[in-house]
Write a protein that holds these residues in place. Structure first.
Motif, PDB file in Angstrom:
ATOM      1  N   UNK A 193       0.828  -1.203   0.000  1.00 11.94           N
ATOM      2  CA  UNK A 193       0.000   0.000   0.000  1.00 11.94           C
ATOM      3  C   UNK A 193       0.868   1.261   0.000  1.00 11.94           C
ATOM      4  N   UNK A 194       1.983   1.227   0.718  1.00  6.30           N
ATOM      5  CA  UNK A 194       2.905   2.368   0.719  1.00  6.30           C
ATOM      6  C   UNK A 194       3.428   2.621  -0.694  1.00  6.30           C
ATOM      7  N   UNK A 195       3.747   1.533  -1.394  1.00  3.82           N
ATOM      8  CA  UNK A 195       4.239   1.618  -2.769  1.00  3.82           C
ATOM      9  C   UNK A 195       3.185   2.262  -3.670  1.00  3.82           C
ATOM     10  N   UNK A 196       1.946   1.779  -3.565  1.00  2.78           N
ATOM     11  CA  UNK A 196       0.875   2.322  -4.398  1.00  2.78           C
ATOM     12  C   UNK A 196       0.630   3.804  -4.092  1.00  2.78           C
ATOM     13  N   UNK A 202       2.893  10.630  -7.187  1.00  4.99           N
ATOM     14  CA  UNK A 202       3.837  11.132  -8.182  1.00  4.99           C
ATOM     15  C   UNK A 202       5.290  10.880  -7.862  1.00  4.99           C
ATOM     16  N   UNK A 203       5.574  10.050  -6.863  1.00  4.07           N
ATOM     17  CA  UNK A 203       6.963   9.753  -6.500  1.00  4.07           C
ATOM     18  C   UNK A 203       7.635   8.961  -7.626  1.00  4.07           C
ATOM     19  N   UNK A 204       8.839   9.380  -8.033  1.00  7.42           N
ATOM     20  CA  UNK A 204       9.554   8.642  -9.077  1.00  7.42           C
ATOM     21  C   UNK A 204      11.028   8.412  -8.726  1.00  7.42           C
ATOM     22  N   UNK A 205      11.390   8.649  -7.481  1.00  2.00           N
ATOM     23  CA  UNK A 205      12.761   8.426  -7.021  1.00  2.00           C
ATOM     24  C   UNK A 205      12.949   6.946  -6.713  1.00  2.00           C
ATOM     25  N   UNK A 206      13.818   6.298  -7.475  1.00  5.34           N
ATOM     26  CA  UNK A 206      14.012   4.855  -7.299  1.00  5.34           C
ATOM     27  C   UNK A 206      14.647   4.515  -5.951  1.00  5.34           C
ATOM     28  N   UNK A 207      15.342   5.475  -5.345  1.00  5.93           N
ATOM     29  CA  UNK A 207      15.908   5.230  -4.013  1.00  5.93           C
ATOM     30  C   UNK A 207      14.811   5.130  -2.958  1.00  5.93           C
ATOM     31  N   UNK A 208      13.610   5.570  -3.305  1.00  2.00           N
ATOM     32  CA  UNK A 208      12.461   5.450  -2.410  1.00  2.00           C
ATOM     33  C   UNK A 208      11.560   4.291  -2.824  1.00  2.00           C
ATOM     34  N   UNK A 209      11.413   4.090  -4.139  1.00  4.19           N
ATOM     35  CA  UNK A 209      10.477   3.089  -4.650  1.00  4.19           C
ATOM     36  C   UNK A 209      11.057   1.676  -4.729  1.00  4.19           C
TER      37      UNK A 209
END
Length: 220
Positions: A193-196, A202-209
C-alpha cells in the motif's frame, strides 16, 4: 481473439538493488481462468522443460502457473518448495504487487484502484466495469490487498528460516519485515500500500520506490 496465456510477470528481487549474478528468476505465467485441465498439464510440461533448459545455461528460473480466479480465492495451487511455503496468500499477493514487473500481456487491475478506495476494492472495480471505463481483455484481477491473518506471520517466518540456509541476508531482512508487520497487527501498514500511495502521489525516485530499500526503511 482469445489468448490462453494472458500475462507474464517477473517478481521478487529482479530489477531491485538486491539482485545479483547469483539471483534466480521468479516468473508467473498467468493463464485463462477457464483453461481446461489437460491444457494446464501441457503448460506444466513446457514450464518444466524451460526450467531445465535454463538450468543447463546456468540460470535458476522458478516458473509458476497462476490461475487468477484461484488466486483471488486464496487457492494457491502453484505453491511449491521454491515459492512461499504454505497458504501465505495475503503476504504473497502483497509481495507481488510491490515487486512484480510486467513482461508482457495484461496489467494488474489493482493499479487502477486508488489507495483511498482499497477497502472498497470490489465496489470500485464493479463500477469501473459497469461504466465500461476499462476493457475486459486489458487487465487481470488478482483482487485487493486483503487483511493479513496472524498465522501467516508464523508460517512465513518458519519458511524464511529454511530459506535462510541458502540466502541468509535476504531472509533476515524478510524475517525482520514479518516482525514489523506482526508488531502492527491487526492494522498492518503493508509496503504494498505504501508503494501504491507513493506512485499515486507522483513519486519517481528509485531510491524510495525500490522494494528492498522500502523493506530496509520499514524494519529500520
Amino acid at each position: 481473439r482469445k489468448f490462453d496465456i494472458e500475462a507474464i510477470y517477473l517478481l521478487g528481487s529482479s530489477g531491485t538493488i538486491a539482485y545479483n549474478d547469483k539471483s534466480d528468476f521468479d516468473i508467473w505465467i498467468c493463464h485463462n481462468e477457464s483453461l481446461k485441465a489437460d491444457l494446464v498439464d501441457e503448460l506444466e510440461g513446457k514450464k518444466q522443460a524451460i526450467q531445465d533448459w535454463a538450468k543447463k545455461s546456468g540460470v535458476e528460473a522458478n516458473i509458476y502457473l497462476v490461475n487468477p480466479k484461484k488466486l483471488r480465492k486464496g487457492e494457491l495451487g502453484f505453491l511449491t518448495n521454491e515459492s512461499s511455503g504454505s497458504a501465505l496468500d495475503s503476504l504473497l499477493l502483497e509481495e507481488f504487487y510491490r515487486t512484480s514487473v510486467l513482461l508482457h500481456g495484461r496489467y494488474p487491475l489493482w493499479w487502477l484502484v486508488p489507495p483511498e478506495h482499497e477497502y472498497q476494492y470490489e465496489d470500485y472495480v464493479h463500477e469501473l466495469k459497469e461504466k465500461r471505463f476499462i476493457h475486459s481483455k486489458e487487465h487481470i484481477d488478482f483482487g485487493g490487498l486483503r487483511s493479513i491473518e496472524a498465522n501467516e506471520f508464523y508460517g512465513a517466518t518458519l519458511w524464511l528460516l529454511y530459506k535462510g540456509i541458502s540466502a541468509p541476508y535476504k531472509s533476515i531482512l524478510k524475517i525482520l519485515l514479518m516482525q514489523a508487520y506482526a508488531s502492527e497487527f491487526p492494522q498492518v501498514d503493508m509496503l504494498g500500500m505504501y508503494f501504491k500511495k507513493s506512485v499515486y502521489d507522483g513519486e519517481d525516485d528509485l531510491d524510495i520506490l525500490d522494494p528492498y530499500i522500502m523493506m530496509l526503511n520499514k524494519v529500520e
